[in-house]
Design a protein around this motif. Structure first.
Motif, short mmCIF file in Angstrom:
data_model
loop_
_atom_site.label_atom_id
_atom_site.label_comp_id
_atom_site.label_asym_id
_atom_site.label_seq_id
_atom_site.Cartn_x
_atom_site.Cartn_y
_atom_site.Cartn_z
N SER A 51 -81.18 22.14 25.72
CA SER A 51 -82.07 21.15 26.31
C SER A 51 -82.86 21.76 27.46
O SER A 51 -82.53 22.84 27.95
N PRO A 52 -83.91 21.09 27.93
CA PRO A 52 -84.67 21.60 29.08
C PRO A 52 -83.83 21.73 30.34
O PRO A 52 -84.24 22.41 31.28
N ASP A 53 -82.66 21.08 30.40
CA ASP A 53 -81.78 21.18 31.56
C ASP A 53 -80.68 22.20 31.35
O ASP A 53 -79.65 22.18 32.03
N ASP A 54 -80.87 23.11 30.39
CA ASP A 54 -79.88 24.15 30.10
C ASP A 54 -78.53 23.57 29.67
O ASP A 54 -77.48 24.08 30.03
N ARG A 55 -78.57 22.49 28.93
CA ARG A 55 -77.37 21.91 28.33
C ARG A 55 -77.37 22.21 26.84
O ARG A 55 -78.42 22.25 26.20
N VAL A 56 -76.19 22.38 26.30
CA VAL A 56 -76.08 22.81 24.91
C VAL A 56 -75.26 21.82 24.09
O VAL A 56 -74.18 21.39 24.52
N SER A 57 -75.77 21.47 22.94
CA SER A 57 -75.06 20.61 21.99
C SER A 57 -75.15 21.25 20.61
O SER A 57 -76.03 22.08 20.36
N GLY A 58 -74.26 20.87 19.73
CA GLY A 58 -74.33 21.43 18.39
C GLY A 58 -73.05 21.26 17.61
O GLY A 58 -72.22 20.40 17.90
N GLN A 59 -72.88 22.12 16.61
CA GLN A 59 -71.71 22.04 15.76
C GLN A 59 -71.39 23.41 15.19
O GLN A 59 -72.25 24.28 15.09
N ILE A 60 -70.13 23.58 14.81
CA ILE A 60 -69.66 24.80 14.17
C ILE A 60 -68.83 24.41 12.96
O ILE A 60 -67.94 23.56 13.05
N VAL A 61 -69.12 25.03 11.83
CA VAL A 61 -68.34 24.83 10.62
C VAL A 61 -67.64 26.14 10.28
O VAL A 61 -68.26 27.20 10.29
N ALA A 62 -66.34 26.06 10.03
CA ALA A 62 -65.57 27.23 9.58
C ALA A 62 -64.78 26.78 8.36
O ALA A 62 -63.91 25.91 8.46
N ALA A 63 -65.07 27.36 7.21
CA ALA A 63 -64.43 26.91 5.97
C ALA A 63 -64.31 28.07 4.99
O ALA A 63 -65.05 29.05 5.07
N THR A 64 -63.37 27.93 4.06
CA THR A 64 -63.16 28.92 3.02
C THR A 64 -62.93 28.21 1.68
O THR A 64 -62.68 27.00 1.64
N VAL A 65 -63.02 28.99 0.63
CA VAL A 65 -62.61 28.47 -0.67
C VAL A 65 -61.09 28.46 -0.69
O VAL A 65 -60.46 29.50 -0.47
N PRO A 66 -60.44 27.32 -0.91
CA PRO A 66 -58.98 27.25 -0.79
C PRO A 66 -58.26 28.06 -1.87
O PRO A 66 -58.71 28.14 -3.01
N ALA A 67 -57.15 28.67 -1.45
CA ALA A 67 -56.35 29.45 -2.40
C ALA A 67 -55.56 28.53 -3.31
O ALA A 67 -55.28 28.88 -4.47
N ASP A 68 -55.16 27.34 -2.81
CA ASP A 68 -54.43 26.36 -3.62
C ASP A 68 -54.65 24.99 -3.01
O ASP A 68 -55.38 24.84 -2.02
N ASP A 69 -54.00 23.99 -3.59
CA ASP A 69 -54.20 22.62 -3.13
C ASP A 69 -53.68 22.38 -1.71
O ASP A 69 -54.07 21.41 -1.06
N ASN A 70 -52.77 23.23 -1.25
CA ASN A 70 -52.21 23.07 0.09
C ASN A 70 -53.00 23.81 1.17
O ASN A 70 -52.70 23.68 2.35
N ASP A 71 -53.97 24.60 0.74
CA ASP A 71 -54.76 25.39 1.68
C ASP A 71 -55.82 24.49 2.31
O ASP A 71 -56.72 23.99 1.64
N LYS A 72 -55.71 24.27 3.63
CA LYS A 72 -56.67 23.43 4.34
C LYS A 72 -57.76 24.22 5.04
O LYS A 72 -58.60 23.66 5.73
#
Length: 232
Positions: A51-72
């Protein structure tokens, strides 16, 4: 990708004037993203808006293709100091699973603390925001040597003004995106120019001081006038 809000706090005249015109904001943001050994594909998508006041907003996504049904998938955990400003939720899209962190109204210093959102092992993206007067420079380094081929790693920043120079891809005048290749070390750079919020705060304070000074001068002038021209 979308982007990435400290209302400038006005400082007393003496405090602001004592500051150097050149203000350096340096931050090292280390995002450690988990890469499970059995995973063949990683998705890291980070978008920040400044922002013009040097404030930061946003998002981060971290994901993988699961190895099995229990992999979150990888879990992003915000540091204790940012629990009120960072919200994390599960992510599941296009066959990827993991977590998604949303943050808002972070100062440059608080953005540095996002590095504590780490998982097990992995690569890193280091960012430096530097301000020199009205010029703001973003420099970064992404070490993705351990990221498997086929991974999708993207980083996007939206600035409050036109980006003058960058080694990324311009999505618009003020938005830059980097698509980072796995297995390599990449650099990020962008430069923009917009008013230093502390200067805007000083201008506001100076206006108040000028108004008070003018008011006092008018009162003194009026008193002097009436002392010379008493009413009858």
């Amino acid at each position: 990708m979308a982007a990435w809000h400290d209302n400038a706090v006005q400082q007393p005249h003496s405090d602001v004037r004592s500051r150097s015109r050149v203000r350096l904001f340096a931050l090292s943001v280390l995002l450690l993203i988990c890469i499970p050994l059995l995973s063949g594909c990683l998705r890291v998508q980070a978008s920040l808006g400044v922002s013009p006041d040097d404030r930061v907003s946003g998002q981060i996504v971290a994901a993988t293709v699961p190895a099995d049904d229990n992999d979150k998938g990888p879990e992003l955990i915000p540091p204790d100091s940012l629990t009120q400003k960072v919200r994390v939720q599960a992510y599941k899209q296009d066959g990827f699973v993991g977590s998604q962190a949303f943050f808002s109204d972070l100062t440059f210093g608080e953005v540095q603390q996002l590095g504590a959102m780490s998982s097990q092992t992995g690569s890193s993206i280091q960012l430096d925001f530097r301000r020199n007067g009205d010029v703001v420079v973003l420099e970064g380094k992404a070490d993705l040597k351990s990221v498997p081929d086929g991974s999708d790693v993207q980083f996007s920043v939206a600035f409050p003004a036109r980006v003058n120079t960058t080694n990324g891809t311009r999505d618009a005048d003020s938005i830059v995106t980097w698509k980072l290749p796995p297995g390599e070390v990449s650099t990020l750079r962008a430069e923009t120019r917009y008013a230093d919020p502390s200067t805007r705060g000083f201008a506001g304070w100076a206006g108040i001081v000028a108004g008070v000074t003018l008011g006092v001068a008018l009162v003194v002038g009026a008193m002097a006038y009436f002392s010379r021209h008493p009413r009858r």
